[in-house]
Design an enzyme around this catalytic site. Structure first.
Site, short mmCIF file in Angstrom:
data_model
loop_
_atom_site.label_atom_id
_atom_site.label_comp_id
_atom_site.label_asym_id
_atom_site.label_seq_id
_atom_site.Cartn_x
_atom_site.Cartn_y
_atom_site.Cartn_z
N LYS A 174 4.28 11.36 -6.82
CA LYS A 174 5.45 10.49 -6.65
C LYS A 174 6.69 11.34 -6.94
CE LYS A 174 7.25 6.32 -6.11
NZ LYS A 174 7.05 5.40 -4.99
N ASP A 231 -6.30 7.34 -12.42
CA ASP A 231 -6.99 6.23 -13.09
C ASP A 231 -7.02 5.03 -12.15
OD1 ASP A 231 -8.14 4.65 -14.98
OD2 ASP A 231 -6.40 4.53 -16.30
#
Ligand code: NAD
Length: 335
Positions: A174, A231
């Site tokens: 990101k 995750d």
């Protein structure tokens, strides 16, 4: 050479799925030896601590552990045992394959065969810089990404691809918003990628990755990413292919590796023989790969697929009327 493995039977359904998994491994006659070690609630009751030093010593000595899920008691200042293990042994790579399996009532029973390689020690999960103002209105958290941590995880992903004949790596980030942390990760990933010209590498922003995974998951081969994104993405991938009962995971460091099922202790079905042992069995498959036995690992996965295909003795979560051990015996019978 005989390989000794530290075996942690764990809590809840842990002992049942471990019995099933060891039954399958034994049927392969690989000459593995097991060394039992305690952790979790069971260890707390027996030894007065969740993660006894003897367990850490056993993992250190053997370098390999097969671990069932553990209960970390809520509250009372207990911190996660799984996180403690990762930290203690610097298990920096969390490796989670997601593969379509037949007869699993999943959204994608066909066409998915990808691996998420998640950085396991840095990012948003370092547990530093957490604060909340007295009025409870403002909370902060620190993220840390290092060149060393980024380089070793990206290199792990590329080496994995090279070793296993995978063709493409997607670097998920990101960096457009998280310019420092995700930015550094992406910069290092580009540098490492340049050293593996035979492997295709593309970059994808994490939000788009989630959409692409749901719409066209077959475009992915190996995903490498930072801790928090990994995750979330790895659970998303488990959901695409049949859920937690079929999702294994490995935590790998330079000196030790721990192989496990991704799911928890399932207290709602513990002790009833209802637990699906596949995730831990597939975790044992990852362990065989790690031990340099890829042919045996492939043989094991083939037996799992054949058992699912034949709907032979499957557990209730897969629509069968078998139990944990009958499922394992059906797999072992095909080995
Ligand atoms: P869970 O994964 O244990 O259970 C979620 C649901 O999935 C339950 O309905 C359960 O019955 C089902 N399920 C899970 N594994 C299954 C299997 N193999 N076969 C059939 N059904 C299965 O998640 P939870 O309820 O959120 O957590 C329970 C406990 O597990 C908590 O104490 C948590 O801390 C612990 N936990 C441990 C680990 C680990 O040690 N790796 C991971 C996650 C959760």
């Amino acid at each position: 050479m005989t390989q000794t493995i530290t075996v942690i039977r764990g809590d809840g359904i842990g002992p049942e799925i471990m019995d099933a998994t060891l039954h399958v491994l034994d049927s392969m006659q690989l000459g593995l030896r097991y060394e039992d070690a305690d952790a979790g609630l069971m260890a707390l009751e027996k030894h007065g601590e969740l993660l006894p030093a003897t367990t850490l010593e056993s993992i250190r000595r053997n370098g390999i552990a097969l671990k069932s899920p553990l209960t970390t008691p809520v509250g009372e200042g207990f911190s996660s045992i799984n996180v403690a293990l990762r930290r203690h042994f610097d298990l920096y790579a969390n490796v989670r394959p997601a593969k379509s399996f037949p007869n699993t009532k999943s959204r994608f029973p066909d066409g998915i065969d990808l691996i998420t390689v998640r950085e396991n020690t840095e990012g948003a999960y370092i547990g530093e810089g957490q604060s909340i103002t007295e009025d409870g209105e403002t909370a902060t958290l620190m993220q840390k990404v290092t060149r060393k941590g980024s380089e070793r995880i990206v290199r792990y992903a590329f080496d994995l691809a090279r070793r296993t004949g995978r063709k493409k790596i997607t670097v998920v980030h990101k960096a457009n918003i998280l310019k420092t942390t995700s930015g550094l990760f992406l910069k290092v990933a580009r540098e490492v990628a340049a050293q593996y010209p035979e492997i295709e590498c593309n970059e994808m922003i994490v939000d788009n990755t989630c959409m692409q995974l749901v719409m066209r998951p077959e475009q992915f081969d190996v995903i490498v990413t930072t801790n928090l994104f990994g995750d979330i993405i790895s659970d998303l991938c488990a959901g695409l292919v049949g859920g937690l009962g079929l999702a294994p995971g490995a935590n790998i460091g330079a000196d030790a590796a721990i192989f496990e099922a991704v799911h928890g202790t399932a207290p709602d079905i513990a002790g009833q023989g209802l637990a699906n042992p596949c995730a831990l069995i597939l975790g044992a498959g990852q362990m065989l790969d790690h031990l340099g036995k890829p042919d045996e690992a492939a043989r094991l996965r083939k037996a799992v697929v054949a058992t699912l295909e034949a709907k032979d003795s499957l557990t209730p979560d897969l629509g069968g009327s078998g139990n944990t051990m009958s499922f394992a015996k059906a797999i072992a019978g095909r080995l």
